[in-house]
Design an enzyme around this catalytic site. Structure first.
Site, PDB file in Angstrom:
ATOM      1  N   GLU A  90     -10.710 -15.494   1.936  1.00 36.07           N
ATOM      2  CA  GLU A  90     -12.067 -14.877   2.194  1.00 36.07           C
ATOM      3  C   GLU A  90     -12.942 -14.758   1.111  1.00 36.07           C
ATOM      4  OE1 GLU A  90     -10.096 -11.357   4.896  1.00 36.07           O
ATOM      5  OE2 GLU A  90     -11.134 -10.846   3.466  1.00 36.07           O
ATOM      6  N   CYS A 103     -18.278 -12.268  -4.030  1.00 36.55           N
ATOM      7  CA  CYS A 103     -17.017 -11.840  -4.399  1.00 36.55           C
ATOM      8  C   CYS A 103     -15.901 -12.992  -3.715  1.00 36.55           C
ATOM      9  CB  CYS A 103     -16.660 -10.563  -3.535  1.00 36.55           C
ATOM     10  SG  CYS A 103     -14.944  -9.807  -3.464  1.00 36.55           S
ATOM     11  N   CYS A 110      -1.586 -11.624  -2.074  1.00 35.72           N
ATOM     12  CA  CYS A 110      -1.386 -10.607  -3.333  1.00 35.72           C
ATOM     13  C   CYS A 110       0.101 -10.426  -3.299  1.00 35.72           C
ATOM     14  CB  CYS A 110      -2.092  -9.626  -3.382  1.00 35.72           C
ATOM     15  SG  CYS A 110      -2.355  -8.876  -5.292  1.00 35.72           S
ATOM     16  N   CYS A 114      -0.652  -2.907  -3.287  1.00 36.00           N
ATOM     17  CA  CYS A 114      -1.437  -1.763  -3.231  1.00 36.00           C
ATOM     18  C   CYS A 114      -1.474  -1.046  -1.849  1.00 36.00           C
ATOM     19  CB  CYS A 114      -2.799  -1.967  -4.033  1.00 36.00           C
ATOM     20  SG  CYS A 114      -2.592  -2.650  -5.862  1.00 36.00           S
ATOM     21  N   CYS A 117      -4.962  -1.519   0.464  1.00 35.57           N
ATOM     22  CA  CYS A 117      -5.452  -2.881   0.467  1.00 35.57           C
ATOM     23  C   CYS A 117      -4.993  -3.649   1.611  1.00 35.57           C
ATOM     24  CB  CYS A 117      -5.299  -3.374  -0.932  1.00 35.57           C
ATOM     25  SG  CYS A 117      -5.947  -5.167  -1.054  1.00 35.57           S
ATOM     26  N   GLY A 162      -6.315 -11.248  -4.091  1.00 38.39           N
ATOM     27  CA  GLY A 162      -5.168 -11.752  -5.111  1.00 38.39           C
ATOM     28  C   GLY A 162      -5.596 -11.071  -6.478  1.00 38.39           C
ATOM     29  N   GLU A 163      -4.758 -11.189  -7.278  1.00 37.81           N
ATOM     30  CA  GLU A 163      -4.830 -10.417  -8.660  1.00 37.81           C
ATOM     31  C   GLU A 163      -5.114 -11.531  -9.824  1.00 37.81           C
ATOM     32  OE1 GLU A 163      -5.027  -7.873 -10.704  1.00 37.81           O
ATOM     33  OE2 GLU A 163      -4.999  -9.308 -12.253  1.00 37.81           O
ATOM     34  N   SER A 194     -12.081  -8.737 -11.919  1.00 38.53           N
ATOM     35  CA  SER A 194     -11.415  -7.425 -11.676  1.00 38.53           C
ATOM     36  C   SER A 194      -9.978  -7.381 -11.770  1.00 38.53           C
ATOM     37  CB  SER A 194     -12.084  -6.785 -10.305  1.00 38.53           C
ATOM     38  OG  SER A 194     -11.325  -5.848  -9.909  1.00 38.53           O
ATOM     39  N   SER A 216      -9.213  -1.922 -11.999  1.00 36.94           N
ATOM     40  CA  SER A 216      -8.855  -1.076 -10.781  1.00 36.94           C
ATOM     41  C   SER A 216      -7.714  -0.146 -11.337  1.00 36.94           C
ATOM     42  CB  SER A 216      -8.178  -1.877  -9.670  1.00 36.94           C
ATOM     43  OG  SER A 216      -8.946  -2.777  -9.262  1.00 36.94           O
ATOM     44  N   LEU A 217      -8.357   1.245 -11.677  1.00 39.89           N
ATOM     45  CA  LEU A 217      -7.612   2.158 -12.031  1.00 39.89           C
ATOM     46  C   LEU A 217      -7.180   3.093 -10.599  1.00 39.89           C
ATOM     47  CD1 LEU A 217      -6.246   3.423 -14.619  1.00 39.89           C
ATOM     48  CD2 LEU A 217      -8.575   4.983 -14.623  1.00 39.89           C
ATOM     49  N   HIS A 218      -8.066   3.827 -10.190  1.00 41.09           N
ATOM     50  CA  HIS A 218      -7.799   4.229  -8.806  1.00 41.09           C
ATOM     51  C   HIS A 218      -6.872   5.711  -8.945  1.00 41.09           C
ATOM     52  CE1 HIS A 218      -9.290   0.633  -7.279  1.00 41.09           C
ATOM     53  NE2 HIS A 218      -8.367   0.006  -7.316  1.00 41.09           N
ATOM     54  N   ASN A 293     -12.434   1.618   2.239  1.00 42.18           N
ATOM     55  CA  ASN A 293     -13.081   0.936   3.640  1.00 42.18           C
ATOM     56  C   ASN A 293     -11.621   1.195   4.589  1.00 42.18           C
ATOM     57  OD1 ASN A 293     -15.240  -0.362   4.796  1.00 42.18           O
ATOM     58  ND2 ASN A 293     -14.922  -2.132   3.224  1.00 42.18           N
ATOM     59  N   CYS A 336     -11.470  -6.132   1.001  1.00 40.13           N
ATOM     60  CA  CYS A 336     -10.289  -7.255   0.453  1.00 40.13           C
ATOM     61  C   CYS A 336      -9.285  -7.438   1.588  1.00 40.13           C
ATOM     62  CB  CYS A 336      -9.679  -6.682  -0.607  1.00 40.13           C
ATOM     63  SG  CYS A 336      -8.727  -7.788  -1.539  1.00 40.13           S
TER      64      CYS A 336
HETATM   65  N1  SAH Z   1      -6.381  -7.618  -8.058  1.00 45.85           N
HETATM   66  C1  SAH Z   1      -7.805  -7.387  -8.284  1.00 45.85           C
HETATM   67  C2  SAH Z   1      -8.607  -7.835  -7.607  1.00 45.85           C
HETATM   68  C3  SAH Z   1      -8.563  -7.443  -6.369  1.00 45.85           C
HETATM   69  S1  SAH Z   1     -10.107  -6.584  -5.758  1.00 45.85           S
HETATM   70  C4  SAH Z   1      -7.831  -5.727  -8.632  1.00 45.85           C
HETATM   71  O1  SAH Z   1      -7.032  -5.055  -8.000  1.00 45.85           O
HETATM   72  O2  SAH Z   1      -8.562  -5.340  -9.079  1.00 45.85           O
HETATM   73  C5  SAH Z   1      -9.605  -5.206  -5.923  1.00 45.85           C
HETATM   74  C6  SAH Z   1     -10.849  -4.421  -5.416  1.00 45.85           C
HETATM   75  O3  SAH Z   1     -10.925  -4.175  -3.810  1.00 45.85           O
HETATM   76  C7  SAH Z   1     -10.455  -2.892  -5.662  1.00 45.85           C
HETATM   77  O4  SAH Z   1     -10.679  -2.523  -7.104  1.00 45.85           O
HETATM   78  C8  SAH Z   1     -11.034  -1.956  -4.771  1.00 45.85           C
HETATM   79  O5  SAH Z   1     -12.246  -1.759  -5.240  1.00 45.85           O
HETATM   80  C9  SAH Z   1     -11.286  -3.155  -3.614  1.00 45.85           C
HETATM   81  N2  SAH Z   1     -10.411  -2.759  -2.537  1.00 45.85           N
HETATM   82  C10 SAH Z   1      -9.410  -3.203  -2.027  1.00 45.85           C
HETATM   83  N3  SAH Z   1      -9.051  -2.664  -0.884  1.00 45.85           N
HETATM   84  C11 SAH Z   1     -10.144  -1.769  -0.525  1.00 45.85           C
HETATM   85  C12 SAH Z   1     -10.425  -0.862   0.491  1.00 45.85           C
HETATM   86  N4  SAH Z   1      -9.578  -0.700   1.771  1.00 45.85           N
HETATM   87  N5  SAH Z   1     -11.595  -0.025   0.471  1.00 45.85           N
HETATM   88  C13 SAH Z   1     -12.403  -0.424  -0.571  1.00 45.85           C
HETATM   89  N6  SAH Z   1     -12.172  -0.996  -1.548  1.00 45.85           N
HETATM   90  C14 SAH Z   1     -11.048  -1.715  -1.469  1.00 45.85           C
END
Ligand code: SAH
Length: 354
Positions: A90, A103, A110, A114, A117, A162-163, A194, A216-218, A293, A336
């Site tokens: 995507e 994006c 991946c 997480c 995701c 992906g990472e 990211s 991505s800390l979260h 999301n 994502c």
């Molecule tokens: N692996 C990398 C790049 C993937 S994008 C990383 O983790 O940074 C990751 C980003 O996608 C996250 O920081 C978050 O902003 C977004 N993301 C993934 N799933 C999401 C969801 N369900 N709702 C909102 N943002 C999401």
């Protein structure tokens, strides 16, 4: 046959020299590929027919094929793209005030799993090649041209599937072509990678200066982060991660973006905003808050708007730079991995020649 989009410029230049051509030809052909975005060697009109035929016998020129395009009410455009081996990935074009941000994905699936995701649930299928990563940008640019968009594509974020730092050699090559003035010619401020933060790779990436960094800390502490992001937080603890980030060389005025997806009842309490503020006190950072999301396959909810705003206000009052990223494209499953998850491989629909 090698896809020419997978070549680095240096590699291509030496192959041109091996063919007995002047190095200048490599510059010309590179412009045809990345700036004029031609789809076939035969379109390269200032290159001799003989050389075009030789190139065609050595290289293919394959771009991802658009399988589905969905346009959201807020203008977000999401593409499901088919790669040469049939895998689906995507990419999303996000409209801003005066430009688009794209994006892009860096892996098919991946490995990190997480919990919030959608991409996580498919596991890792394979790495994407540099040409596949960049092919997404070619598709985005061609789409905007075709739609006669008044907004240019200005920013690229590696925030799709992906990472990126677990596919570092290919991601690095894609960044080099993105940044190269003979290539796609984006400045480093316009490109953001990211990552969850992979020790070793993070330092390597920062040393290249190829792009801005978002992490991505979260979660503000190890216990909570390992619940939300079990595999990523096994690779590095929150404290180690902050130490690494604090030691990275930054350009003047550069700041690291810290991403924080707000998940209802999980990491959205003021107590956590307080911890986050404390954790980031010595880091040159700006915070991107993202409201989750939601999707059927994700067991979490988006927090109430009130809680989101309270979290943002707390950090703001403490002097942090905070951006609340609006969940764009919710109606088209733009987070994502969500579109791919809900499509089937053989879904009927466009195979449009972008
Ligand atoms: N692996 C990398 C790049 C993937 S994008 C990383 O983790 O940074 C990751 C980003 O996608 C996250 O920081 C978050 O902003 C977004 N993301 C993934 N799933 C999401 C969801 N369900 N709702 C909102 N943002 C999401």
């Amino acid at each position: 046959m090698n896809n020419i989009l997978d070549c680095s410029f240096a590699e291509f230049q030496s192959s041109i020299q091996e063919l007995g051509e002047s190095p200048f030809r490599a510059d010309q052909i590179w412009q045809w590929i990345w700036q004029k975005r031609c789809a076939d060697f035969s379109e390269m009109t200032n290159i001799s027919k003989g050389l075009r035929e030789k190139l065609g016998s050595i290289y293919s020129l394959h771009r991802p094929v658009v399988q589905v395009v969905k346009k959201s009410r807020d203008g977000t455009i999401k593409f499901l793209l088919r790669l040469e081996d049939g895998e689906l990935i995507e990419t999303v074009l996000i409209p801003e005030k005066d430009h688009y941000t794209q994006c892009i994905s860096s892996q098919v699936g991946c490995a990190l799993g997480c919990s919030f995701c959608s991409t996580a649930q498919m596991g890792l299928k394979r790495n994407m090649s540099s040409g596949e990563i960049l092919g997404q940008v070619l598709v985005g640019l061609n789409y905007l041209d075709r739609e006669k968009s008044s907004l240019p594509l200005r920013n690229i974020v590696y925030m799709g599937m992906g990472e990126p730092l677990l596919n570092w050699p290919r991601v690095r090559q894609s960044l080099e072509v993105l940044r190269d003035p003979r290539g796609l010619n984006f400045s480093y401020r316009r490109v953001t990678l990211s990552t969850v933060g992979i020790p070793g790779k993070l330092e390597e990436f920062a040393a290249t200066g190829l792009a801005s960094l978002a992490v991505s800390l979260h979660a503000p502490d190890q216990e909570l982060r390992s619940r939300i992001m079990p595999k990523a937080s096994a690779l590095v603890s929150v404290d180690q991660l902050i130490d690494i980030l604090t030691s990275l060389p930054l350009r003047p005025r550069q700041r690291i973006t810290v991403e924080y997806v707000l998940i209802g009842g999980v990491n959205d309490e003021i107590k956590q905003a307080r911890e986050l503020n404390r954790l980031l006190s010595h880091l040159k950072a700006k915070i991107n808050l993202i409201a989750l999301n939601p999707a059927p396959e994700i067991d979490y909810l988006r927090p109430d708007q009130e809680r989101i705003l309270a979290f943002e206000r707390y950090l703001w009052d403490k002097g942090q730079t905070v951006h609340l990223r609006k969940g764009k494209g919710c109606d088209i499953e733009a987070a994502c991995g969500q579109l791919r998850k809900h499509s089937r491989k053989n879904e009927a629909g466009g195979q449009e020649p972008f």
